[in-house]
Design a protein around this motif. Sequence first.
Motif, PDB file in Angstrom:
ATOM      1  N   GLN A  88       0.741  -1.082  -0.026  1.00  0.00           N
ATOM      2  CA  GLN A  88       0.006  -0.125   0.002  1.00  0.00           C
ATOM      3  C   GLN A  88       0.881   1.320   0.075  1.00  0.00           C
ATOM      4  OE1 GLN A  88      -2.738   0.570   3.275  1.00  0.00           O
ATOM      5  NE2 GLN A  88      -4.208   1.683   2.104  1.00  0.00           N
ATOM      6  N   ALA A  89       0.810   2.290  -0.972  1.00  0.00           N
ATOM      7  CA  ALA A  89       1.604   3.459  -1.284  1.00  0.00           C
ATOM      8  C   ALA A  89       1.625   4.001  -0.097  1.00  0.00           C
ATOM      9  CB  ALA A  89       1.436   3.804  -2.596  1.00  0.00           C
ATOM     10  N   LYS A  90       0.239   4.417   0.146  1.00  0.00           N
ATOM     11  CA  LYS A  90       0.139   5.357   1.076  1.00  0.00           C
ATOM     12  C   LYS A  90       0.578   5.030   2.500  1.00  0.00           C
ATOM     13  CE  LYS A  90      -4.749   4.801   2.956  1.00  0.00           C
ATOM     14  NZ  LYS A  90      -5.883   5.474   3.126  1.00  0.00           N
ATOM     15  N   LEU A  91       1.162   3.714   2.789  1.00  0.00           N
ATOM     16  CA  LEU A  91       1.415   3.236   3.992  1.00  0.00           C
ATOM     17  C   LEU A  91       3.130   3.541   3.902  1.00  0.00           C
ATOM     18  CD1 LEU A  91      -0.425   0.410   5.515  1.00  0.00           C
ATOM     19  CD2 LEU A  91       0.020   2.530   6.809  1.00  0.00           C
ATOM     20  N   VAL A 115      10.733  -1.611  -5.189  1.00  0.00           N
ATOM     21  CA  VAL A 115       9.238  -1.518  -5.102  1.00  0.00           C
ATOM     22  C   VAL A 115       8.296  -1.318  -6.592  1.00  0.00           C
ATOM     23  CG1 VAL A 115       7.225  -0.234  -3.993  1.00  0.00           C
ATOM     24  CG2 VAL A 115       9.248  -0.918  -2.585  1.00  0.00           C
ATOM     25  N   ASN A 116       8.891  -0.341  -7.079  1.00  0.00           N
ATOM     26  CA  ASN A 116       8.343  -0.016  -8.647  1.00  0.00           C
ATOM     27  C   ASN A 116       8.424  -1.316  -9.428  1.00  0.00           C
ATOM     28  OD1 ASN A 116       7.350   2.573  -7.689  1.00  0.00           O
ATOM     29  ND2 ASN A 116       9.157   3.570  -8.332  1.00  0.00           N
ATOM     30  N   THR A 117       9.518  -1.830  -9.433  1.00  0.00           N
ATOM     31  CA  THR A 117       9.685  -3.050 -10.350  1.00  0.00           C
ATOM     32  C   THR A 117       8.781  -4.007  -9.743  1.00  0.00           C
ATOM     33  OG1 THR A 117      12.020  -2.458 -10.914  1.00  0.00           O
ATOM     34  CG2 THR A 117      11.272  -4.591 -11.058  1.00  0.00           C
ATOM     35  N   TYR A 118       8.833  -4.299  -8.519  1.00  0.00           N
ATOM     36  CA  TYR A 118       7.833  -5.475  -8.006  1.00  0.00           C
ATOM     37  C   TYR A 118       6.263  -5.112  -8.437  1.00  0.00           C
ATOM     38  CZ  TYR A 118       5.309  -8.345  -4.784  1.00  0.00           C
ATOM     39  OH  TYR A 118       4.382  -9.267  -4.184  1.00  0.00           O
ATOM     40  N   CYS A 129       3.697  -7.247 -10.675  1.00  0.00           N
ATOM     41  CA  CYS A 129       2.491  -7.397  -9.989  1.00  0.00           C
ATOM     42  C   CYS A 129       1.323  -7.227 -11.150  1.00  0.00           C
ATOM     43  CB  CYS A 129       1.920  -6.856  -8.825  1.00  0.00           C
ATOM     44  SG  CYS A 129       2.712  -7.255  -7.396  1.00  0.00           S
ATOM     45  N   ARG A 130       1.569  -6.255 -11.846  1.00  0.00           N
ATOM     46  CA  ARG A 130       0.479  -5.730 -12.639  1.00  0.00           C
ATOM     47  C   ARG A 130       0.521  -6.444 -13.917  1.00  0.00           C
ATOM     48  NH1 ARG A 130       1.727  -0.777 -12.355  1.00  0.00           N
ATOM     49  NH2 ARG A 130       3.086  -0.564 -14.292  1.00  0.00           N
ATOM     50  N   GLU A 179       0.940   1.936  -9.199  1.00  0.00           N
ATOM     51  CA  GLU A 179       1.596   3.311  -9.795  1.00  0.00           C
ATOM     52  C   GLU A 179       2.954   3.504  -9.247  1.00  0.00           C
ATOM     53  OE1 GLU A 179      -1.030   6.414  -9.475  1.00  0.00           O
ATOM     54  OE2 GLU A 179      -2.546   5.816 -10.950  1.00  0.00           O
ATOM     55  N   PRO A 180       3.789   3.920 -10.287  1.00  0.00           N
ATOM     56  CA  PRO A 180       5.089   4.009  -9.651  1.00  0.00           C
ATOM     57  C   PRO A 180       5.418   5.191  -8.104  1.00  0.00           C
ATOM     58  CG  PRO A 180       5.216   4.243 -11.791  1.00  0.00           C
ATOM     59  CD  PRO A 180       3.867   4.237 -11.570  1.00  0.00           C
ATOM     60  N   ILE A 181       6.011   4.947  -7.343  1.00  0.00           N
ATOM     61  CA  ILE A 181       6.323   5.854  -6.255  1.00  0.00           C
ATOM     62  C   ILE A 181       7.485   6.659  -6.335  1.00  0.00           C
ATOM     63  CG2 ILE A 181       4.647   4.727  -4.482  1.00  0.00           C
ATOM     64  CD1 ILE A 181       7.560   3.792  -3.350  1.00  0.00           C
ATOM     65  N   ALA A 182       7.486   7.871  -6.013  1.00  0.00           N
ATOM     66  CA  ALA A 182       8.636   8.751  -6.376  1.00  0.00           C
ATOM     67  C   ALA A 182       9.553   8.693  -5.157  1.00  0.00           C
ATOM     68  CB  ALA A 182       8.153  10.137  -6.784  1.00  0.00           C
ATOM     69  N   LEU A 183      10.948   9.184  -5.137  1.00  0.00           N
ATOM     70  CA  LEU A 183      11.596   9.388  -4.042  1.00  0.00           C
ATOM     71  C   LEU A 183      11.171  10.707  -3.282  1.00  0.00           C
ATOM     72  CD1 LEU A 183      14.252   8.519  -2.810  1.00  0.00           C
ATOM     73  CD2 LEU A 183      15.577   9.828  -4.124  1.00  0.00           C
TER      74      LEU A 183
END
Length: 632
Positions: free
Chosen positions: A581-584, A598-601, A605-606, A626-630
């Motif tokens: 969960q990205a928001k966590l 994480v983004n590759t994983y 998954c998708r 969706e990719p998460i940013a640094l």
Amino acid sequence: MAAARDQLLDAIRALMAAQSPPLHALVVPSEDAHQSEYVSEQDKRREFISGFTGSAGLALITMNEALLWTDGRYFLQATQQLSDRWKLMRMGEDPPVEAWIADNLADEAVIGINPWCISVDSAQRYEHAFSKKHQTLFQLSIDLVDEVWMDRPPVEPRPVIVHPVEFAGRSVSEKIKELREKLLHEKATAIIITALDEVAWLYNIRGSDVDYSPVVHSYAIVTLHSAFFYVDKRKVTAEVEKYMVENGIDIREYETVESDVSLLASGNLKSSVHGEKDINEVEDSKIWIDSASCCLALYSKLSPHQVLTLQSPIALPKAIKNPTELDGLRKAHIRDGAAVVQYLSWLDIQMQENYGASGYFSEIKGSYKKGISATKLTEVSVSDKLEGFRATKEHFRGLSFPTISSVGPNAAVIHYKPEASTCSEMDADKIYLCDSGAQYLDGTTDITRTVHFGKPSEHEKSCYTANHFHFSFGPCGHALDILSRAPLWREGLDYRHGTGHGIGSYLNVHEGPHLISFRPTARNVPLQASMTVTDEPGYYEDGSFGIRLENVLICKEANAKFNFGDKGYLAFEHITWAPYQAKLIDTKLLTPVEIEWVNTYHSDCRRILEPYLNEQEKEWLRKATEPIALSG
């Protein structure tokens, strides 16, 4: 119920006093006659007498006290379930049971045990501890708990099932041939196999005698010439009988294993399949047992000088999966991941519609309306929905353990098991932890995801952690456990359970002999290519929340640039597919390499799961991955 259970203690003590010799204490283990972790309903003696329902623990009843030992996974649960007449003993903090007995009971005290439910290792450890005060470990001919268990569940003769080679990957004849080569190598002429999953793996059979574990209550004896299968013959169909005969396996009644071990010890065990040939021809031959799984009752039929005590030669071949098993595990985890995504997508909608939650993706405060919704969602009702999604998948055969569906403070109970009558309602303002798994004909799964459908706190976000790494060939799980805990240790945090365990191929969800743990046994078996292992770090705050993230991994040879020392390197291949969960995720705590992982994983998954989902579920997954940013 607590009052009735307290009366049982009085009844047990009366039976203890009536024994000859009278007992000063009674040990009631969790295990069955095969030293199983998960046992059938009729074997849950420790649970019956104490009220504690966890899978691991040991009860000790003296004439004045009742004590329950369990490990860190269950400390909180045990405090909730034990009555005032029981004292909780925390493994790793309090003295072990044998030390407590030696220190607290009188000289020459007699301690009773059902010899079928204690391993040779445990019995010898007890006897060594008792020797300093001349205390005695006494083998009972009857189980005293059974004597007071008036409504003990009956044994149900559930059928033995042949597990096809298309899923097993290797034939019975291949496995027995390899086993006999190991017997010859160790100068042994026979082996007694008592662990249920080892019998199932060796003979390519499955069953349903134990909930969640597809095993059969059975034993095996294999010699250089013959093989025996000890089972309730009511479970043996004509197909299974033909299969066993074709593979040279002699079917015997389950209870005859005791007398047959005596015959084996004296060189007089004969096979009806191979005629009247005496199979134990070698003078002074050795009989192999695994002292961690062989019970004291069978060991007592052997002469100590003729016993070869080594880890079972089946344990490692079972743990190192063959290509067919690995392929099946990968496919099973894809279907299972699709079910988990369907579930999370459904639950997201339900939490928004029924509770006004902000949802899986948003942190904006929703119009929370607990208790107003016409549709009440509970820990049990939502986990039943997850099982329903799994049940639609190919080769599904049931769950691999009771689903840990837990909200808020319940998530801090590491092995929490919700009950319909007492479980909590879902809560959009609290963390939800779901640890679940399934049995498929081609593999066993185990996955944990922790989510929040409201606005998580910064502290909750910082506790939500995952990482991955390469490691040198042959490290033990003890070293990897330390590496896994390092990020938490830097913050002064920790968790009271192991970091990883092996997982079976349509077998037990917890499988050895390897593990990633702080336990001393984790030093004994190096990880090897083609082993499966879980990765499940966590963090728990009693009375508040719990977090755990778990994937199943395959150990594989690493494609490292260099190979220092020519010792080879291993890496993990993730085969569990479901988004984090990205928001966590607090991206400030992640490095660029971890963000990329994480983004590759999520991209994988998708790509892997989309073919198994409908359009609404696909859209949910696209947003979840969706990719998460640094940060910053």
